[in-house]
Design a protein around this motif. Structure first.
Motif, PDB file in Angstrom:
ATOM      1  N   THR A 208      -2.919   6.028  -5.862  1.00 60.79           N
ATOM      2  CA  THR A 208      -4.329   6.165  -5.452  1.00 60.79           C
ATOM      3  C   THR A 208      -5.196   5.237  -6.286  1.00 60.79           C
ATOM      4  OG1 THR A 208      -3.785   8.495  -5.192  1.00 60.79           O
ATOM      5  CG2 THR A 208      -6.095   7.882  -4.922  1.00 60.79           C
TER       6      THR A 208
ATOM      7  N   ALA B 194       7.283  22.358 -14.519  1.00 64.52           N
ATOM      8  CA  ALA B 194       6.001  21.749 -14.879  1.00 64.52           C
ATOM      9  C   ALA B 194       6.135  20.236 -14.973  1.00 64.52           C
ATOM     10  CB  ALA B 194       5.495  22.326 -16.201  1.00 64.52           C
ATOM     11  N   LEU B 195       7.212  19.770 -15.595  1.00 66.63           N
ATOM     12  CA  LEU B 195       7.381  18.324 -15.770  1.00 66.63           C
ATOM     13  C   LEU B 195       7.595  17.621 -14.430  1.00 66.63           C
ATOM     14  CD1 LEU B 195       9.442  18.332 -19.066  1.00 66.63           C
ATOM     15  CD2 LEU B 195       7.207  17.267 -18.737  1.00 66.63           C
TER      16      LEU B 195
ATOM     17  N   PHE C 172       2.730  14.292  -9.514  1.00 66.72           N
ATOM     18  CA  PHE C 172       1.270  14.191  -9.505  1.00 66.72           C
ATOM     19  C   PHE C 172       0.835  12.852 -10.104  1.00 66.72           C
ATOM     20  CE2 PHE C 172      -2.857  16.507 -10.955  1.00 66.72           C
ATOM     21  CZ  PHE C 172      -3.532  15.971  -9.869  1.00 66.72           C
ATOM     22  N   ALA C 173       1.451  12.477 -11.231  1.00 66.85           N
ATOM     23  CA  ALA C 173       1.104  11.207 -11.876  1.00 66.85           C
ATOM     24  C   ALA C 173       1.413  10.045 -10.949  1.00 66.85           C
ATOM     25  CB  ALA C 173       1.860  11.065 -13.196  1.00 66.85           C
TER      26      ALA C 173
ATOM     27  N   LEU D 226       4.204  17.450 -12.774  1.00 62.93           N
ATOM     28  CA  LEU D 226       3.323  16.456 -13.402  1.00 62.93           C
ATOM     29  C   LEU D 226       3.773  15.033 -13.076  1.00 62.93           C
ATOM     30  CD1 LEU D 226       2.728  18.134 -16.884  1.00 62.93           C
ATOM     31  CD2 LEU D 226       1.023  17.767 -15.099  1.00 62.93           C
ATOM     32  N   ALA D 227       5.092  14.823 -13.039  1.00 62.34           N
ATOM     33  CA  ALA D 227       5.599  13.482 -12.757  1.00 62.34           C
ATOM     34  C   ALA D 227       5.206  13.052 -11.341  1.00 62.34           C
ATOM     35  CB  ALA D 227       7.116  13.447 -12.934  1.00 62.34           C
TER      36      ALA D 227
ATOM     37  N   LEU E 193      -1.253   9.833  -8.272  1.00 62.64           N
ATOM     38  CA  LEU E 193      -2.503   9.322  -8.836  1.00 62.64           C
ATOM     39  C   LEU E 193      -2.406   7.824  -9.108  1.00 62.64           C
ATOM     40  CD1 LEU E 193      -3.471  12.211 -11.268  1.00 62.64           C
ATOM     41  CD2 LEU E 193      -4.771  11.436  -9.281  1.00 62.64           C
ATOM     42  N   TYR E 194      -1.214   7.388  -9.536  1.00 60.81           N
ATOM     43  CA  TYR E 194      -1.043   5.967  -9.832  1.00 60.81           C
ATOM     44  C   TYR E 194      -1.300   5.129  -8.580  1.00 60.81           C
ATOM     45  CZ  TYR E 194       1.141   1.521 -10.870  1.00 60.81           C
ATOM     46  OH  TYR E 194       1.370   0.189 -11.033  1.00 60.81           O
TER      47      TYR E 194
END
Lengths: 417, 269
Positions: B260, B246-247, B253-254, B250-251, B257-258
């Motif tokens: 983008t 999960a981590l 994905f983050a 998420l890392a 997003l950053y």
């Protein structure tokens, strides 16, 4: 801010529906075209994070409900059975219990942000008061939920908190008996707490709708505390600008959340709550969940029971009067040199009260708690009203665009879109 | 001139002055920190240790302490001691389980893998009548015991790289080795107040081990504490493994997003 919607659906069916129920236009106006100040910083992403947390709590909570048994003899074992026998039950329970903590982490940041940037000032008083109501409902929901696993802290926490009502003169005992459904915390208490714990989140969701509605009428405050004057120069559209920024912040927040759920899931809890409730054995120290600790410290700082209860509820109620206690004409703390100092001292004061709330109420701890309680109330009743009179604020930029320009050292700001 | 420093200093000093005096009181020794295979980011139980720990529980602790929340079959589950199915079946059959036959008469029958470990007493009063104090059920004891690390160490316990979740097992090991006063069977160095109802339960050589692990109280206490940690947190391995995935997700994905976000906001600042 958000006038009549200019949204025109593209399809014929869309137009047909829109002229009968303009829900698509409402969504478009609130989350797509809605102008947000272009100078918002990351402290403004916590509203979105809080909405996510509310949904996460409701979803995990409803599934947990399907496996939980609200009975004094069965509740503890049913929670353990969720942890052992239910597929992904350990995840649901840890996500829900840590989710409550994350909810409060986010709400405290959201509230302190509001205080620092003067987000409660006209015309946002009602918006702020709705927020205080949400916070109160959250506190009630969190407390009720902590009772449900029926561990030692659940039981004794419920006993201590419900005992507050005995402090009410004349009718206190009768009210408390009525709340308990008996002469002590017992099965009827657990049942009604369970029912209320299921009900309140939906009331929160209702007030959140009002909160967002009020927000969209008056518009967002911003770090410079100036209203949007020219939508093209001062604002950007909610989508894609705020949407992508909020998404990034949310995922960063989820990393923190996941760390707690998967790696240190019991850190924020208390070991005693893994002992089944026993009305005959009182724990050495009865400690509430961490997010109540500052108020618990205030409660115990006052030598009289009734006085302590009044001070504790007063410390929350006073937040609702903040818009009128702060007399400064300047909204944002960024342009208030003295306010800044007292604000950060107030943060330390709250952290200190939190620490003292976790310590036994004796000797030096009580004296320290009294000092900090004095500062807590002093900040609202004395410091904020006087600061507006004696403080000389720094000059405030003429517009949001000017503030952004000044920060970027004169680089030309392109109008959005 | 009032400054942030002077106000916060005054608040901090007064708080520290009043609370500092309190810290000295109420001093129970801190349980020594032990090494555990299930600690840390990638923690996993040591199967052999869990199997030895179960043997200690069965031959020593079980005389007084129940393990109500567990089923025999759990001993076969992934992430646990992973005894073979045949071993679990044989083990369960050694226990007598209270049940009803199809005429509704109370009977006792041999246990099955799906049965829970039986209660040793009907209720806490019956247990207290025999032992003086009712011996606690051990199913979640490893999470139900802890000790205070005090400020500021307790803050470190949640920090990645320093995270510490093993207060309970460390306390259990300390307690089982805490009968340090010769001739005083109910005095324990680590028990709050030092007077403990449970007399010294373990002694060297008491339990035979199938492997060549040392037959000492040190080793027994470690093994049984690890077993109790598993009993309290049987999904620990699954949790840590899922958490790692999960981590990572998420890392990444983050990160996406950053970039983008940077791209979208490029012209808006």
């Amino acid at each position: 801010m958000s006038g009549p919607s200019t949204y025109v659906p593209k399809s014929a069916l869309g137009r047909w529906f829109e002229s009968r129920l303009p829900i698509a236009g409402l969504i478009h106006g609130s989350f797509i075209a809605y102008p947000t100040p272009r100078n918002l910083n990351y402290w403004w992403t916590f509203g979105g994070i809080l909405s996510f947390m509310l949904v996460a709590q409701i979803v995990t909570g409803i599934v947990l409900t399907m496996h939980y048994t609200p009975h004094v003899d069965l509740a503890f074992a049913s929670v353990e059975s969720i942890m052992r026998d239910v597929n992904w039950g350990w995840f649901l329970r840890y996500a829900h219990s840590n989710g409550a903590s994350m909810f409060f982490v986010a709400v405290y940041i959201h509230m302190f942000r509001g205080v620092y940037y003067g987000s409660y000032k006209a015309p946002r008083e009602v918006l702020w008061i709705l927020g205080v109501i949400i916070y109160l409902l959250m506190m009630a929901t969190g407390f009720l939920g902590y009772t449900l696993p029926w561990g030692q802290m659940s039981f004794w926490g419920a006993t201590v908190i419900t005992n507050f009502f005995t402090a009410i003169p004349l009718v206190g005992d009768a009210i408390t008996t009525w709340l308990w459904g008996g002469y002590s915390v017992g099965n009827p208490t657990l049942n009604r707490f369970f029912a209320l714990h299921y009900l309140l989140p939906f009331m929160i969701a209702g007030v959140v709708v009002l909160h967002v509605w009020a927000l969209h009428v008056v518009g967002q405050n911003n770090p410079d505390g100036i209203e949007i004057k020219n939508v093209n120069r001062d604002a950007v559209a909610f989508t894609p600008y705020a949407t992508i920024k909020d998404s990034f912040a949310l995922v960063c927040f989820l990393i923190l959340y996941a760390w707690f759920v998967f790696q240190v899931p019991n850190y924020l809890g208390h070991a005693d709550n893994y002992i089944e409730a026993n009305p005959l054995s009182t724990p050495a120290h009865i400690v509430p969940e961490w997010y109540y600790l500052p108020f618990y410290a205030i409660l115990r700082a006052i030598p009289s029971k009734l006085g302590g209860v009044i001070a504790m509820f007063g410390s929350i109620a006073i937040l609702a009067f903040l818009p009128w206690l702060d007399t400064s004409r300047v909204r944002s703390g960024k342009y208030r040199p003295m306010f800044k100092i007292f604000f950060w001292a107030f943060i330390l004061c709250c952290l200190g009260l939190g620490y003292l709330g976790s310590m036994p109420a004796e000797g030096g701890y009580v004296i320290a708690a009294r000092l900090l309680t004095t500062y807590y109330f002093g900040f609202f009743i004395i410091i904020l009203p006087l600061l507006g009179i004696f403080e000389t604020p720094k000059p405030v930029p003429a517009s949001i665009a000017d503030a952004v320009l000044a920060r970027n050292g004169g680089a030309a700001a392109q109008p959005a879109e | 001139m009032i400054s942030f420093k002077s106000i916060s200093l005054a608040l901090a000093i007064s708080t520290a002055a009043f609370t500092g005096a309190m810290a000295a009181e109420e001093h129970a020794p801190t349980p020594p920190r032990q090494e555990w295979t299930f600690g840390g980011f990638f923690g996993k139980y040591d199967r052999a240790q869990l199997q030895r720990g179960f043997k200690v529980y069965r031959e020593v602790c079980q005389a007084c302490h129940s393990l109500n929340l567990l089923r025999f079959g759990n001993l076969h589950d992934a992430g646990g001691p992973q005894f073979s199915e045949a071993q679990v079946k044989a083990l369960a059959a050694e226990y007598q389980i209270k049940d009803f036959n199809d005429k509704g008469e109370a009977i006792e029958r041999p246990g099955r893998a799906s049965d829970r470990f039986p209660k040793l007493f009907v209720n806490a009063d019956a247990a207290a009548a025999v032992h003086g104090v009712a011996p606690p059920d051990l199913s979640v004891i490893a999470k139900a015991r802890s000790y205070s690390r005090g400020f500021p160490l307790f803050l470190l316990d949640m920090v990645p790289g320093f995270a510490y979740q093993e207060h309970g097992v460390d306390y259990i090991v300390a307690l089982l080795n805490g009968y340090t006063k010769k001739g005083e069977d109910h005095w324990n160095e680590f028990f709050p107040g030092h007077q403990i109802a449970m007399p010294k339960p373990l002694s060297d050589g008491q339990v035979e081990y199938p492997d060549n692990a040392p037959k000492t109280v040190q080793q027994y206490s470690h093994d049984v504490a690890a077993f109790l940690m598993w009993a309290a947190e049987p999904k620990l391995e699954e949790r840590k493994k899922t958490g790692f995935n999960a981590l990572i997700f998420l890392a990444i994905f983050a990160g996406l997003l950053y970039f983008t976000k940077k791209r979208i906001w490029k012209d808006a600042h």
